[in-house]
Design a protein around this motif. Sequence first.
Motif, PDB file in Angstrom:
ATOM      1  N   PHE A 179      16.598  -9.997  30.320  1.00 21.59           N
ATOM      2  CA  PHE A 179      15.923 -10.988  31.155  1.00 21.59           C
ATOM      3  C   PHE A 179      14.434 -11.014  30.781  1.00 21.59           C
ATOM      4  N   PHE A 180      14.177 -11.340  29.510  1.00 19.62           N
ATOM      5  CA  PHE A 180      12.834 -11.398  28.960  1.00 19.62           C
ATOM      6  C   PHE A 180      12.690 -12.659  28.114  1.00 19.62           C
ATOM      7  N   HIS A 181      11.450 -13.040  27.907  1.00 21.35           N
ATOM      8  CA  HIS A 181      11.103 -14.131  26.989  1.00 21.35           C
ATOM      9  C   HIS A 181      10.708 -13.467  25.668  1.00 21.35           C
ATOM     10  N   TRP A 182      11.680 -13.360  24.756  1.00 25.59           N
ATOM     11  CA  TRP A 182      11.412 -12.836  23.422  1.00 25.59           C
ATOM     12  C   TRP A 182      10.792 -13.946  22.580  1.00 25.59           C
ATOM     13  N   TYR A 183       9.757 -13.634  21.820  1.00 27.46           N
ATOM     14  CA  TYR A 183       9.139 -14.653  20.969  1.00 27.46           C
ATOM     15  C   TYR A 183      10.116 -15.173  19.927  1.00 27.46           C
ATOM     16  N   ARG A 184      10.827 -14.268  19.291  1.00 25.44           N
ATOM     17  CA  ARG A 184      11.755 -14.676  18.227  1.00 25.44           C
ATOM     18  C   ARG A 184      12.873 -15.537  18.792  1.00 25.44           C
TER      19      ARG A 184
ATOM     20  N   PRO B 144       4.055  -3.438  16.890  1.00 24.86           N
ATOM     21  CA  PRO B 144       3.963  -4.900  16.970  1.00 24.86           C
ATOM     22  C   PRO B 144       5.069  -5.586  16.180  1.00 24.86           C
ATOM     23  N   GLN B 145       5.222  -6.878  16.447  1.00 21.91           N
ATOM     24  CA  GLN B 145       6.120  -7.725  15.667  1.00 21.91           C
ATOM     25  C   GLN B 145       5.384  -9.001  15.293  1.00 21.91           C
ATOM     26  N   ALA B 146       5.703  -9.512  14.115  1.00 27.11           N
ATOM     27  CA  ALA B 146       4.986 -10.696  13.628  1.00 27.11           C
ATOM     28  C   ALA B 146       5.911 -11.855  13.287  1.00 27.11           C
TER      29      ALA B 146
ATOM     30  N   TRP C 247      15.292  -6.305  14.264  1.00 27.50           N
ATOM     31  CA  TRP C 247      16.099  -5.566  15.245  1.00 27.50           C
ATOM     32  C   TRP C 247      15.237  -4.617  16.077  1.00 27.50           C
ATOM     33  N   GLU C 248      13.930  -4.595  15.810  1.00 35.11           N
ATOM     34  CA  GLU C 248      12.991  -3.795  16.594  1.00 35.11           C
ATOM     35  C   GLU C 248      13.308  -2.304  16.494  1.00 35.11           C
ATOM     36  N   GLU C 249      13.548  -1.870  15.257  1.00 32.85           N
ATOM     37  CA  GLU C 249      13.947  -0.482  15.042  1.00 32.85           C
ATOM     38  C   GLU C 249      13.043   0.275  14.073  1.00 32.85           C
ATOM     39  N   GLU C 250      12.538  -0.369  13.024  1.00 35.87           N
ATOM     40  CA  GLU C 250      11.793   0.345  11.996  1.00 35.87           C
ATOM     41  C   GLU C 250      10.506  -0.394  11.630  1.00 35.87           C
ATOM     42  N   LEU C 251       9.433   0.366  11.520  1.00 40.63           N
ATOM     43  CA  LEU C 251       8.130  -0.178  11.146  1.00 40.63           C
ATOM     44  C   LEU C 251       7.987  -0.185   9.632  1.00 40.63           C
ATOM     45  N   GLY C 252       7.618  -1.316   9.079  1.00 39.96           N
ATOM     46  CA  GLY C 252       7.441  -1.423   7.635  1.00 39.96           C
ATOM     47  C   GLY C 252       7.245  -2.862   7.233  1.00 39.96           C
ATOM     48  N   HIS C 253       7.603  -3.169   5.998  1.00 39.92           N
ATOM     49  CA  HIS C 253       7.540  -4.536   5.500  1.00 39.92           C
ATOM     50  C   HIS C 253       8.970  -5.050   5.354  1.00 39.92           C
ATOM     51  N   HIS C 254       9.244  -6.217   5.907  1.00 40.24           N
ATOM     52  CA  HIS C 254      10.608  -6.706   6.023  1.00 40.24           C
ATOM     53  C   HIS C 254      10.748  -8.095   5.419  1.00 40.24           C
ATOM     54  N   TYR C 255      11.870  -8.287   4.738  1.00 41.66           N
ATOM     55  CA  TYR C 255      12.129  -9.566   4.086  1.00 41.66           C
ATOM     56  C   TYR C 255      12.131 -10.699   5.103  1.00 41.66           C
TER      57      TYR C 255
END
Length: 470
Positions: A66-71, A167-169, A217-225
């Motif tokens: 019950f949240f407003h996810w940006y994605r 964070p998420q971008a 998936w909000e699990e690992e910090l790094g650079h993602h495709y």
Amino acid sequence: MTDTDTDLDGWIAGQAEIAATAMLRAISATDLVKHRPGFGQTVVPLPGSVLASPVPASYDPDPDYFFHWYRDSAIVIDALRVARIEDLVGDVAETRLREFVEFTLSLDRMDRDGRPAHARFRQGTTPDFLRFVRDEAEIGRWTADWVRGETRVNPDATPDFTRWDRPQADGVALRAIALLRWPNGADEGLRTGLRAVIEADLAFTLAHGREPSFDIWEEELGHHYYTTLVQAEALGLGAAWFAELDRPVEARACAVGADELASRLGEFWDGRLGFIRSRRGVSGGSERKALDAATLLAVIHAGRASGPHSILDPRVQAGVTALESLFETAYAINRDRPADRGPALGRYAGDAYYSGGAYYFSTLAAAEFYYRLSAALRDGADLPAAAENGRFRERLPAGRDRPASAAAALRQGDAIMATVRAYTPASGAMSEQFDQGTGEQTSARHLTWSYAAFITAAAARSAATGRRRA
């Protein structure tokens, strides 16, 4: 057209209407109330908020979405545009768009008196729930730019004070893409709001595109495709948008940023493994997540018609084959499926979230991929013949000419859609997952993203069959 094709046509048309109705129910759901007693919260959604799921669950056993996810909200707003084109919704689409823009702008004006606000939140939290509350120092950094790096907010436009991977971008870039795709015929008030959100989202993407963030998936910090591709696409679209507005400085900045991100996308290709890796630079990351449906979702959400990182890219096609092969082996529902059904897809090998099963939106993304490929071939594109996509062409199988290849891709999309149909109840309800062994629905009920994914896949099929072009 066979009776089977006609039957599938009818089901898709009916399910698309159900999906549109269910998706709308999660946007501006001002009639719903969510209580979180452990956090002392009562949340009433504001107009323009988009619920990831309108079901007020509390991990009992369904998760609290019950949240407003940006994605998720960006994906839904893009699907709303498609639903309008497909005549699944009417003028309410523009009303919801206006509310979404106003809600997004309100987040920049959110109470930024971080420490006192956080203290008030802690005062309402029961002792056994305090371990789920974010550190006060983190909340003290509250700014408009910081808000855009969030994963989600409460649908009443208050901060999410719970511990979550940040964070998420990707969500901000997806939002820019979605809003840039909407028609320009809106009234001046809406156009002004759209410009404000798009400009801020593009500026954020330019400023933070080089930085690591958490994955889809909000699990690992790094650079993602996934994140890198949608950021590059957002900046590319932004460059063209600024050029139309006769703002050459901003157009140039976006173009340079898009080119820089595009050059980094090639680093995700792994010739040894034969597919695009989902991530790199992840400290302690799991190698089993290298092959991840997030790469397919990235291509679908970026929506490039041709060239690198599109449906016509041999390396993307190689990744689709690798994902299908993985889940054909891993899931009992795939091993035992009838010959006229395609594979159901999950996220990655060894996924342990709830059933670790097939996701509706992953499976629908595969169907949409084949439908888009069929439409492209039907419109004159060539199916590339390269070493990277050799297995893909064998499995399709690619025909000797474009019409035959287009027909083969359409059949494969329909085979996957038939699998979605097999695990969708007569009510049309779609959760987040369906179990890899039993096919029973699991995880969040009425996942809004699932309905959005169905709408865009069905629209892609309409384009592939020549009935409508979304």
